[in-house]
Design an enzyme around this catalytic site. Structure first.
Site, PDB file in Angstrom:
ATOM      1  CG  ASP A 112      -1.947  -1.102   1.205  1.00 40.43           C
ATOM      2  OD1 ASP A 112      -2.307  -1.535   0.091  1.00 40.43           O
ATOM      3  OD2 ASP A 112      -2.380  -1.537   2.284  1.00 40.43           O
ATOM      4  CG  ASP A 139      -6.575  -1.710  -1.166  1.00 40.94           C
ATOM      5  OD1 ASP A 139      -6.717  -2.934  -1.335  1.00 40.94           O
ATOM      6  OD2 ASP A 139      -5.692  -1.211  -0.455  1.00 40.94           O
TER       7      ASP A 139
END
Length: 198
Positions: free
Chosen positions: A155, A169
């Site tokens: 991320d 995501d």
């Protein structure tokens, strides 16, 4: 003479052609297959774009962002910071990596199955976003440390107080929201409206 009149009757020929076409379709009316193929292609193209974008941005993030040293983009609100996430989207359900991997595999299988009868472009868009996002994070689960089905997802996008996330995501969440809206308004994957006769 009767046989000659029957053979020259265009109506009889049309009826015969219709019967021949219906022999291949137990419902008696062949569905417009090209539309289904086009929607399925749209689904996989969208998924491919999301997957490619996710993988590319993760490679760039790992190569250019140092852990613990965020890169600020917009004031103190938007930044790039490298995080390796063992949980689900937006760092949820950490410590359940193997279970999340199985769930993601199930999502991929479910999307592919729905795609077999897909005729709605909006469903193709929503499912494509979800499929591309699920595949993007699955690549991390299988091929990144610490091991197969336990890999940590990369991320790198941070917006204010929101948990750090990635392109995959975003695809999953946006696609899921679109699918919920389509379900609420009664639009089915095959393009029909719930409660309306086909």
């Amino acid at each position: 003479m009767d046989d000659e009149r029957v053979s020259q009757d265009p109506t009889a020929e049309n009826e015969t052609d219709a019967e021949d076409r219906n022999d291949d379709d137990p419902s008696g009316s062949a569905p417009p297959q090209p539309v289904t193929h086009q929607r399925r292609l749209l689904l996989f193209v969208i998924a491919g774009v999301v997957l490619a974008t996710d993988l590319l941005t993760k490679i760039l993030a790992v190569a250019n962002i140092e852990p613990g040293r965020p890169v600020w983009l917009i004031g103190d609100i938007v930044s790039l910071r490298l995080v390796r996430n063992p949980g689900a989207a937006f760092s949820m359900a950490t410590g359940m990596t193997w279970l999340l991997t199985l769930v993601a595999v199930g999502v991929v299988i479910g999307v592919v199955r729905i795609g077999r009868t897909l005729r709605s472009p909006w469903w193709a868009l929503g499912l494509g976003l979800v499929l591309g996002g699920a595949l993007g994070n699955l690549v991390d689960r299988f091929f990144r440390a610490p091991g197969v089905m336990q890999g940590h997802v990369v991320d790198f996008v941070s917006v204010g107080w929101w948990p750090v996330f990635n392109v995959a995501d975003s695809g999953i969440v946006c696609g899921a929201i679109l699918l919920v809206v389509l379900t609420l308004i009664g639009l089915e994957p095959d393009g029909t409206r719930k409660g309306v006769e086909k």
